[in-house]
Design a protein around this motif. Structure first.
Motif, PDB file in Angstrom:
ATOM      1  N   PHE A 191      23.617  35.132  36.924  1.00  0.00           N
ATOM      2  CA  PHE A 191      22.421  35.909  36.589  1.00  0.00           C
ATOM      3  C   PHE A 191      22.407  36.265  35.103  1.00  0.00           C
ATOM      4  O   PHE A 191      21.379  36.111  34.425  1.00  0.00           O
ATOM      5  CB  PHE A 191      22.367  37.185  37.438  1.00  0.00           C
ATOM      6  CG  PHE A 191      21.291  38.135  37.014  1.00  0.00           C
ATOM      7  CD1 PHE A 191      19.961  37.885  37.316  1.00  0.00           C
ATOM      8  CD2 PHE A 191      21.602  39.272  36.279  1.00  0.00           C
ATOM      9  CE1 PHE A 191      18.961  38.753  36.895  1.00  0.00           C
ATOM     10  CE2 PHE A 191      20.610  40.150  35.863  1.00  0.00           C
ATOM     11  CZ  PHE A 191      19.291  39.885  36.175  1.00  0.00           C
ATOM     12  N   LEU A 192      23.534  36.731  34.595  1.00  0.00           N
ATOM     13  CA  LEU A 192      23.605  37.115  33.187  1.00  0.00           C
ATOM     14  C   LEU A 192      23.418  35.909  32.268  1.00  0.00           C
ATOM     15  O   LEU A 192      22.781  36.015  31.213  1.00  0.00           O
ATOM     16  CB  LEU A 192      24.939  37.810  32.908  1.00  0.00           C
ATOM     17  CG  LEU A 192      25.150  39.140  33.635  1.00  0.00           C
ATOM     18  CD1 LEU A 192      26.564  39.658  33.421  1.00  0.00           C
ATOM     19  CD2 LEU A 192      24.119  40.161  33.192  1.00  0.00           C
ATOM     20  N   GLU A 193      23.938  34.751  32.669  1.00  0.00           N
ATOM     21  CA  GLU A 193      23.738  33.537  31.886  1.00  0.00           C
ATOM     22  C   GLU A 193      22.256  33.154  31.852  1.00  0.00           C
ATOM     23  O   GLU A 193      21.723  32.757  30.824  1.00  0.00           O
ATOM     24  CB  GLU A 193      24.562  32.391  32.474  1.00  0.00           C
ATOM     25  CG  GLU A 193      24.408  31.079  31.746  1.00  0.00           C
ATOM     26  CD  GLU A 193      25.019  31.058  30.355  1.00  0.00           C
ATOM     27  OE1 GLU A 193      24.693  30.129  29.605  1.00  0.00           O
ATOM     28  OE2 GLU A 193      25.805  31.949  30.013  1.00  0.00           O
ATOM     29  N   LYS A 194      21.576  33.303  32.981  1.00  0.00           N
ATOM     30  CA  LYS A 194      20.140  32.991  33.057  1.00  0.00           C
ATOM     31  C   LYS A 194      19.353  33.922  32.131  1.00  0.00           C
ATOM     32  O   LYS A 194      18.456  33.483  31.405  1.00  0.00           O
ATOM     33  CB  LYS A 194      19.665  33.137  34.499  1.00  0.00           C
ATOM     34  CG  LYS A 194      18.319  32.564  34.765  1.00  0.00           C
ATOM     35  CD  LYS A 194      18.348  31.065  34.632  1.00  0.00           C
ATOM     36  CE  LYS A 194      17.446  30.422  35.639  1.00  0.00           C
ATOM     37  NZ  LYS A 194      17.406  28.982  35.500  1.00  0.00           N
ATOM     38  N   VAL A 195      19.670  35.207  32.143  1.00  0.00           N
ATOM     39  CA  VAL A 195      18.996  36.171  31.262  1.00  0.00           C
ATOM     40  C   VAL A 195      19.251  35.808  29.802  1.00  0.00           C
ATOM     41  O   VAL A 195      18.340  35.833  28.969  1.00  0.00           O
ATOM     42  CB  VAL A 195      19.454  37.613  31.568  1.00  0.00           C
ATOM     43  CG1 VAL A 195      18.959  38.584  30.514  1.00  0.00           C
ATOM     44  CG2 VAL A 195      18.973  38.034  32.950  1.00  0.00           C
ATOM     45  N   PHE A 196      20.488  35.442  29.483  1.00  0.00           N
ATOM     46  CA  PHE A 196      20.829  35.036  28.121  1.00  0.00           C
ATOM     47  C   PHE A 196      19.994  33.834  27.689  1.00  0.00           C
ATOM     48  O   PHE A 196      19.458  33.789  26.579  1.00  0.00           O
ATOM     49  CB  PHE A 196      22.320  34.704  28.020  1.00  0.00           C
ATOM     50  CG  PHE A 196      22.709  34.052  26.730  1.00  0.00           C
ATOM     51  CD1 PHE A 196      22.793  34.796  25.557  1.00  0.00           C
ATOM     52  CD2 PHE A 196      22.965  32.694  26.671  1.00  0.00           C
ATOM     53  CE1 PHE A 196      23.131  34.188  24.355  1.00  0.00           C
ATOM     54  CE2 PHE A 196      23.309  32.081  25.481  1.00  0.00           C
ATOM     55  CZ  PHE A 196      23.387  32.826  24.321  1.00  0.00           C
ATOM     56  N   LEU A 197      19.841  32.845  28.574  1.00  0.00           N
ATOM     57  CA  LEU A 197      19.058  31.652  28.246  1.00  0.00           C
ATOM     58  C   LEU A 197      17.579  31.982  28.075  1.00  0.00           C
ATOM     59  O   LEU A 197      16.900  31.388  27.224  1.00  0.00           O
ATOM     60  CB  LEU A 197      19.259  30.577  29.314  1.00  0.00           C
ATOM     61  CG  LEU A 197      20.643  29.923  29.320  1.00  0.00           C
ATOM     62  CD1 LEU A 197      20.825  29.065  30.561  1.00  0.00           C
ATOM     63  CD2 LEU A 197      20.855  29.105  28.053  1.00  0.00           C
ATOM     64  N   MET A 198      17.069  32.923  28.846  1.00  0.00           N
ATOM     65  CA  MET A 198      15.676  33.347  28.683  1.00  0.00           C
ATOM     66  C   MET A 198      15.490  34.028  27.334  1.00  0.00           C
ATOM     67  O   MET A 198      14.503  33.767  26.627  1.00  0.00           O
ATOM     68  CB  MET A 198      15.259  34.261  29.831  1.00  0.00           C
ATOM     69  CG  MET A 198      15.157  33.519  31.134  1.00  0.00           C
ATOM     70  SD  MET A 198      14.859  34.433  32.674  1.00  0.00           S
ATOM     71  CE  MET A 198      14.338  36.016  32.249  1.00  0.00           C
ATOM     72  N   GLU A 199      16.425  34.890  26.953  1.00  0.00           N
ATOM     73  CA  GLU A 199      16.349  35.558  25.657  1.00  0.00           C
ATOM     74  C   GLU A 199      16.463  34.558  24.513  1.00  0.00           C
ATOM     75  O   GLU A 199      15.785  34.688  23.489  1.00  0.00           O
ATOM     76  CB  GLU A 199      17.436  36.614  25.544  1.00  0.00           C
ATOM     77  CG  GLU A 199      17.198  37.822  26.429  1.00  0.00           C
ATOM     78  CD  GLU A 199      18.339  38.822  26.397  1.00  0.00           C
ATOM     79  OE1 GLU A 199      19.443  38.485  25.894  1.00  0.00           O
ATOM     80  OE2 GLU A 199      18.129  39.941  26.883  1.00  0.00           O
ATOM     81  N   LYS A 200      17.292  33.546  24.685  1.00  0.00           N
ATOM     82  CA  LYS A 200      17.452  32.518  23.666  1.00  0.00           C
ATOM     83  C   LYS A 200      16.149  31.735  23.483  1.00  0.00           C
ATOM     84  O   LYS A 200      15.753  31.425  22.369  1.00  0.00           O
ATOM     85  CB  LYS A 200      18.591  31.586  24.081  1.00  0.00           C
ATOM     86  CG  LYS A 200      19.182  30.789  22.979  1.00  0.00           C
ATOM     87  CD  LYS A 200      20.458  30.106  23.462  1.00  0.00           C
ATOM     88  CE  LYS A 200      21.061  29.270  22.371  1.00  0.00           C
ATOM     89  NZ  LYS A 200      22.244  28.551  22.832  1.00  0.00           N
ATOM     90  N   CYS A 201      15.472  31.435  24.578  1.00  0.00           N
ATOM     91  CA  CYS A 201      14.183  30.746  24.506  1.00  0.00           C
ATOM     92  C   CYS A 201      13.165  31.593  23.748  1.00  0.00           C
ATOM     93  O   CYS A 201      12.432  31.089  22.892  1.00  0.00           O
ATOM     94  CB  CYS A 201      13.670  30.438  25.910  1.00  0.00           C
ATOM     95  SG  CYS A 201      12.068  29.605  25.928  1.00  0.00           S
ATOM     96  N   LEU A 202      13.117  32.878  24.054  1.00  0.00           N
ATOM     97  CA  LEU A 202      12.182  33.768  23.356  1.00  0.00           C
ATOM     98  C   LEU A 202      12.499  33.837  21.868  1.00  0.00           C
ATOM     99  O   LEU A 202      11.587  33.911  21.037  1.00  0.00           O
ATOM    100  CB  LEU A 202      12.207  35.155  23.987  1.00  0.00           C
ATOM    101  CG  LEU A 202      11.636  35.232  25.405  1.00  0.00           C
ATOM    102  CD1 LEU A 202      11.809  36.634  25.967  1.00  0.00           C
ATOM    103  CD2 LEU A 202      10.182  34.814  25.430  1.00  0.00           C
TER     104      LEU A 202
END
Length: 88
Positions: free
Chosen positions: A43-54
Motif C-alpha cells: 500500500f505504501l509503495e502504491k501511494v509513493f508511486l502515485m505521489e511520484k506521478c503527481l
C-alpha cells in the motif's frame, strides 16, 4: 496520457476542463510478502508511486507555464497552427 521515467510507467486520463486525473495506473507493485515484511508495504509503495506521478505531472505543468507566460508564446502558437494545418 502516458508518462515514462526510468523503468517506470504511469498512464491516466486528464480532463481538459479542470485538469483532474482519472484512471491512474501506476507501475506494478510486488504484493508477495515474505516473513517479517511490513504488511503495509504494498500500500505504501502504491501511494509513493502515485505521489511520484503527481510530481512528474507538476513538472510538465511548470514547463507549460514557463512557455505560456514567456516571450516565445506567439511562436509556439504559430508552430502549433502550422502543425495542425499540415495534418500531422
Amino acid at each position: 496520457i502516458r508518462i515514462e521515467k526510468d523503468a517506470e510507467s504511469w498512464s491516466f486520463t486528464l480532463k481538459a476542463e479542470d485538469f483532474s486525473i482519472g484512471s491512474l495506473r501506476t507501475p506494478t507493485v510486488e504484493t508477495k510478502l515474505e516473513e517479517g515484511d511490513d504488511p503495509d508495504a504494498p500500500f505504501l509503495e502504491k501511494v509513493f508511486l502515485m505521489e511520484k506521478c503527481l510530481s512528474h505531472l507538476d513538472a510538465v505543468y511548470a514547463a507549460f507555464l514557463d512557455i505560456r507566460f514567456g516571450t516565445a508564446w506567439g511562436e509556439e502558437v504559430q508552430a502549433f497552427r502550422t502543425w495542425v494545418a499540415r495534418g500531422e
